[in-house]
Motif scaffolding. Structure first.
Motif, short mmCIF file in Angstrom:
data_model
loop_
_atom_site.label_atom_id
_atom_site.label_comp_id
_atom_site.label_asym_id
_atom_site.label_seq_id
_atom_site.Cartn_x
_atom_site.Cartn_y
_atom_site.Cartn_z
N SER A 41 0.84 -1.20 -0.05
CA SER A 41 -0.11 -0.06 0.02
C SER A 41 0.82 1.44 0.05
CB SER A 41 -0.83 0.01 1.31
OG SER A 41 -1.73 1.11 1.39
N ARG A 42 0.25 2.31 -0.73
CA ARG A 42 1.09 3.51 -0.67
C ARG A 42 0.26 4.51 -0.78
NH1 ARG A 42 5.25 3.98 -5.50
NH2 ARG A 42 5.87 5.96 -4.36
N THR A 43 0.53 5.90 -0.28
CA THR A 43 -0.12 7.17 -0.42
C THR A 43 0.54 8.17 -1.14
OG1 THR A 43 -1.07 6.62 1.87
CG2 THR A 43 -1.11 8.68 1.16
N LEU A 44 -0.24 8.52 -2.12
CA LEU A 44 0.23 9.44 -3.06
C LEU A 44 -0.28 10.71 -3.07
CD1 LEU A 44 0.78 6.94 -5.92
CD2 LEU A 44 2.47 7.63 -4.34
N PRO A 45 0.30 11.85 -3.42
CA PRO A 45 -0.41 12.98 -3.60
C PRO A 45 -1.06 13.36 -5.09
CG PRO A 45 2.03 13.48 -3.97
CD PRO A 45 1.83 11.86 -3.33
N ILE A 46 -2.21 13.52 -5.01
CA ILE A 46 -2.90 13.61 -6.42
C ILE A 46 -3.43 15.05 -6.49
CG2 ILE A 46 -3.33 11.20 -6.77
CD1 ILE A 46 -6.08 11.78 -5.62
N LYS A 47 -3.92 15.43 -7.88
CA LYS A 47 -4.86 16.39 -7.83
C LYS A 47 -6.18 16.23 -8.42
CE LYS A 47 -1.24 19.68 -8.04
NZ LYS A 47 -1.12 20.79 -7.11
N ILE A 48 -7.19 16.83 -7.78
CA ILE A 48 -8.38 16.05 -7.84
C ILE A 48 -9.08 17.08 -8.76
CG2 ILE A 48 -10.59 15.45 -6.84
CD1 ILE A 48 -8.84 14.83 -4.50
N LYS A 49 -9.63 16.79 -9.84
CA LYS A 49 -10.31 17.58 -10.77
C LYS A 49 -11.81 18.11 -10.42
CE LYS A 49 -11.30 18.00 -15.68
NZ LYS A 49 -11.16 17.18 -17.30
N GLN A 50 -11.97 19.21 -10.33
CA GLN A 50 -13.32 19.71 -9.93
C GLN A 50 -14.27 19.98 -11.23
OE1 GLN A 50 -13.50 20.38 -6.32
NE2 GLN A 50 -11.73 19.08 -6.79
N GLY A 58 -5.05 16.82 -3.17
CA GLY A 58 -5.40 15.45 -2.32
C GLY A 58 -4.70 14.48 -2.15
N THR A 59 -5.12 13.29 -1.74
CA THR A 59 -4.02 12.07 -1.73
C THR A 59 -5.01 10.85 -2.00
OG1 THR A 59 -4.81 11.76 0.63
CG2 THR A 59 -2.79 12.98 0.44
N PHE A 60 -4.37 9.84 -2.44
CA PHE A 60 -4.82 8.62 -2.74
C PHE A 60 -3.98 7.56 -2.08
CE2 PHE A 60 -4.14 4.79 -5.65
CZ PHE A 60 -5.33 4.21 -5.52
N THR A 61 -4.68 6.64 -1.39
CA THR A 61 -3.86 5.45 -0.83
C THR A 61 -4.46 4.08 -1.65
OG1 THR A 61 -3.66 6.58 1.31
CG2 THR A 61 -3.67 4.35 1.44
N SER A 62 -3.32 3.33 -1.87
CA SER A 62 -3.81 2.26 -2.51
C SER A 62 -3.82 1.15 -1.64
CB SER A 62 -2.68 1.81 -3.91
OG SER A 62 -1.37 1.73 -3.22
N LEU A 116 -9.74 7.47 -10.99
CA LEU A 116 -11.07 7.41 -10.44
C LEU A 116 -11.10 8.45 -9.29
CD1 LEU A 116 -12.35 3.91 -10.59
CD2 LEU A 116 -13.35 5.96 -12.00
N ALA A 117 -10.04 8.35 -8.60
CA ALA A 117 -10.21 9.12 -7.07
C ALA A 117 -9.74 10.50 -7.47
CB ALA A 117 -8.95 8.53 -6.26
N ALA A 118 -9.20 10.86 -8.55
CA ALA A 118 -8.72 11.86 -9.03
C ALA A 118 -9.78 12.65 -10.14
CB ALA A 118 -7.34 12.12 -9.93
N ASN A 119 -10.80 12.11 -10.26
CA ASN A 119 -11.81 12.67 -11.34
C ASN A 119 -11.39 12.38 -12.61
OD1 ASN A 119 -13.88 12.48 -9.22
ND2 ASN A 119 -13.58 14.63 -8.69
N GLU A 120 -10.30 11.95 -13.12
CA GLU A 120 -9.65 12.04 -14.23
C GLU A 120 -10.59 10.84 -15.17
OE1 GLU A 120 -7.96 14.38 -15.59
OE2 GLU A 120 -7.05 15.10 -14.05
N MET A 121 -11.34 9.99 -14.62
CA MET A 121 -11.78 8.72 -15.25
C MET A 121 -13.12 8.65 -14.72
SD MET A 121 -10.50 5.02 -16.28
CE MET A 121 -10.58 4.33 -14.63
N ARG A 122 -14.38 8.34 -15.44
CA ARG A 122 -15.54 8.09 -14.86
C ARG A 122 -16.10 7.12 -15.72
NH1 ARG A 122 -16.73 14.42 -14.26
NH2 ARG A 122 -16.63 14.57 -12.19
N PHE A 123 -17.17 6.26 -14.97
CA PHE A 123 -17.68 5.12 -15.72
C PHE A 123 -19.23 5.75 -16.11
CE2 PHE A 123 -15.12 2.13 -13.26
CZ PHE A 123 -14.82 1.61 -14.20
N LYS A 124 -19.67 5.50 -17.07
CA LYS A 124 -21.12 5.61 -17.41
C LYS A 124 -22.17 4.68 -16.83
CE LYS A 124 -20.70 7.62 -22.11
NZ LYS A 124 -21.01 7.44 -23.35
N GLN A 125 -23.24 4.85 -16.27
CA GLN A 125 -24.20 4.17 -15.71
C GLN A 125 -24.52 3.11 -16.57
OE1 GLN A 125 -25.23 4.33 -12.28
NE2 GLN A 125 -25.49 2.31 -12.90
N SER A 126 -24.56 3.45 -17.92
CA SER A 126 -24.84 2.35 -18.83
C SER A 126 -23.75 1.18 -18.93
CB SER A 126 -24.98 2.66 -20.16
OG SER A 126 -23.86 3.26 -20.73
#
Length: 296
Positions: A41-50, A58-62, A116-126
């Motif tokens: 497990s690692r904790t990394l700094p990330i930029k979260i897209k608004q 923000g941070t992301f912990t795997s 996904l945590a950085a809002n750089e990728m999203r799933f469609k509900q479909s």
């Protein structure tokens, strides 16, 4: 004294060889549960897209990822002969290549989680709907096998899916464009692009009870309903669901799970325990909730 003990040990070994007895037995479950690779497990700094296009820190912990000997063995059984016969690899080289691929798979999944945590990728509900439809198709196939088993126990003929008493699943039809339509502006909920309503597993081969009678009918109506073939059929389907879940609980090898996954599985078991003494029509409600369980 040492010479005497040595003679006794030699005698025991000779006898065990003659009788086909082994003094040492390999614990295969424990052996297969050993890790052959661990991604910590690692904790990394990330930029979260608004939503306005800006970013905030923000941070992301795997989670810790473990590749077990069992996983490596299973993929070798499936792909090892191809690597050996078509590419001329030795067994050792094939194992190493497959292990590298298993590690790469986990790294790709971690990167997807980071995006996904950085809002750089999203799933469609479909997309999620289609995944769960496929999952429930597989679940229905497994449950049907238990229904067949139960029918034999009662000396009854099992129905053929899609015919007779079986209720044909009414899955929604999906159409996927090859490229996203830039003019569509779908709302975002929980970081999911809501291009359609969330799918619910209704109308499948799961147990179907008449809850209007069970929850709102008179006592006389309930008593009459509980004696019908409709209720009995749904109750048998519920027993098939119970056996399906019990099989998972009995055969999921917890030794091969990471600490994070083991915690999730224990939480699932705790939730299932609430239904241990449930009536069939209450237990049947688990069917629609299966998508909420980690082990599914």
């Amino acid at each position: 004294m040492k010479r005497f003990l040595t003679l006794i040990l030699c005698f025991l070994l000779a006898v065990s060889m003659l009788t086909g007895c082994r003094l040492f037995v390999l614990d295969e479950d424990k052996d297969f549960s050993e890790a052959v690779a661990v991604i910590q497990s690692r904790t990394l700094p990330i930029k979260i897209k608004q939503e306005d296009g800006s970013y905030k820190n923000g941070t992301f912990t795997s989670e810790e990822k473990i590749v077990t000997k069992l996983e490596l063995y299973n993929v070798f059984q499936q792909y090892g002969p191809t690597y050996q016969n078509q590419f001329g690899l030795s067994a050792e080289e094939a194992y190493k290549k497959l292990l590298d691929q298993l590690v790469e798979r986990e790294l790709v999944l971690i990167e997807a989680e980071r995006l996904l945590a950085a809002n750089e990728m999203r799933f469609k509900q479909s997309e999620l709907n289609r995944i769960w439809k496929d999952v429930y198709d597989s679940i229905d196939d497994d449950i049907y096998e238990y229904e067949t088993e139960i029918a034999k126990e009662y000396g009854e003929e099992i129905y053929t899916p899609g015919e007779g008493e079986d209720i044909t699943p009414e899955w929604p039809e999906f159409e996927y464009p090859y490229t996203p339509d830039p003019e569509e502006d779908y709302p975002i909920e929980n970081n999911i692009i809501m291009d359609e309503e969330a799918w619910s597993p209704e109308g499948s081969r799961g147990p179907i009870f008449d809850y209007s009678i069970i929850e709102h009918g008179t006592e006389a109506a309930k008593e009459a309903y509980f004696k019908t073939d409709e209720y009995r059929s749904a109750a048998l389907k519920t027993e098939a669901l119970r056996r399906f879940l019990q099989n998972i609980k009995d055969n999921l090898k917890t030794d091969t799970l990471s600490s994070a996954d083991l915690a999730k599985f224990k939480a699932d078991l705790k939730e299932l325990e609430k239904y241990n003494n449930a009536k069939p029509y209450e237990y049947a409600k688990l069917y629609a909730k299966l998508k909420d369980f980690w082990f599914i």
